[in-house]
Design a protein around this motif. Structure first.
Motif, mmCIF file in Angstrom:
data_model
loop_
_atom_site.group_PDB
_atom_site.id
_atom_site.type_symbol
_atom_site.label_atom_id
_atom_site.label_comp_id
_atom_site.label_asym_id
_atom_site.label_seq_id
_atom_site.Cartn_x
_atom_site.Cartn_y
_atom_site.Cartn_z
ATOM 1 N N UNK A 63 0.858 -1.188 0.000
ATOM 2 C CA UNK A 63 0.000 0.000 0.000
ATOM 3 C C UNK A 63 0.894 1.237 0.000
ATOM 4 N N UNK A 64 0.775 2.036 -1.028
ATOM 5 C CA UNK A 64 1.588 3.240 -1.157
ATOM 6 C C UNK A 64 0.733 4.475 -0.908
ATOM 7 N N UNK A 65 1.366 5.550 -0.491
ATOM 8 C CA UNK A 65 0.664 6.805 -0.230
ATOM 9 C C UNK A 65 0.205 7.427 -1.542
ATOM 10 N N UNK A 66 -0.918 8.129 -1.475
ATOM 11 C CA UNK A 66 -1.427 8.799 -2.669
ATOM 12 C C UNK A 66 -0.623 10.042 -2.995
ATOM 13 N N UNK A 67 0.044 10.570 -2.021
ATOM 14 C CA UNK A 67 0.784 11.813 -2.206
ATOM 15 C C UNK A 67 2.215 11.615 -1.734
ATOM 16 N N UNK A 68 3.163 12.100 -2.513
ATOM 17 C CA UNK A 68 4.567 12.038 -2.137
ATOM 18 C C UNK A 68 5.083 13.446 -1.939
ATOM 19 N N UNK A 69 5.854 13.652 -0.901
ATOM 20 C CA UNK A 69 6.500 14.949 -0.675
ATOM 21 C C UNK A 69 7.987 14.745 -0.935
#
Length: 151
Positions: A63-69
Motif C-alpha cells: 500500500x503506497x501513499x497517494x501523495x509524495x512529498x
C-alpha cells in the motif's frame, strides 16, 4: 657564472630533445575498449555484476501513499509549450487554464500583478480627470465670455 649558465642551457636542451621522439603512437592502444552490447528480449531483464549483493524475494502487494512529498525540479516539455506574449512584466496571480484545456479566442488565461500596468492605468485615469476638469473650465469660461459680450 658562465659555466653554470652553460650547464643550465645544456640541461634544458637535453630535456627538450628527450621529449621529441620519432616513435609513432599506436591509436589502438589509446582508444577506449570496444563497446559490448547485449540485447535482451524483455526490458525488465538485466544482468548484475555481483548478483549475490541483491537478495531474491517474492513480489507482494504494498500500500503506497497517494501523495509524495519530495524535492525535485520541474522540466517543461518544450515541444508542447507555447509562448504567451504579455504587454508588461509582472507576477502571475491566477491561472485560469491548465494543460490540455480547450480555450477560445479572447479567453483570459492568467492574471498578472504588474507595477507597469497599474502605473499606466493610474496615469490614464488622471488624464481622464484632467480632461473633464478642463472641459468644465472651458464651459465656464465660455459662459462668462457670453455674459461679457451680451453686456
Amino acid at each position: 657564472m658562465k659555466p653554470i649558465r652553460l650547464v643550465g642551457w645544456a640541461i634544458c636542451a637535453c630535456l627538450a630533445l628527450a621529449g621529441c621522439g620519432d616513435g609513432k603512437s599506436d591509436p589502438k592502444a589509446e582508444a577506449p575498449p570496444a563497446l559490448k552490447v547485449q540485447s535482451a528480449a524483455d526490458e525488465n531483464v538485466f544482468e548484475a555484476d555481483r548478483p549475490e549483493q541483491f537478495a531474491l524475494v517474492t513480489a507482494g502487494q504494498h500500500m503506497a501513499a497517494w501523495q509524495l512529498r519530495v524535492t525535485g525540479t520541474v522540466a517543461p516539455d518544450v515541444s508542447r509549450s507555447v509562448p504567451v506574449i504579455s504587454v508588461a512584466t509582472g507576477r502571475v496571480v491566477t491561472i485560469n487554464a491548465r494543460l490540455g484545456d480547450t480555450v477560445k479566442k479572447g479567453q483570459v488565461l492568467l492574471r498578472l500583478q504588474s507595477a507597469d500596468l497599474s502605473g499606466a492605468f493610474s496615469d490614464y485615469r488622471k488624464g481622464l480627470r484632467m480632461n473633464s476638469w478642463l472641459a468644465r473650465k472651458r464651459r465656464a469660461l465660455g459662459t462668462s465670455m457670453k455674459r461679457a459680450l451680451s453686456l
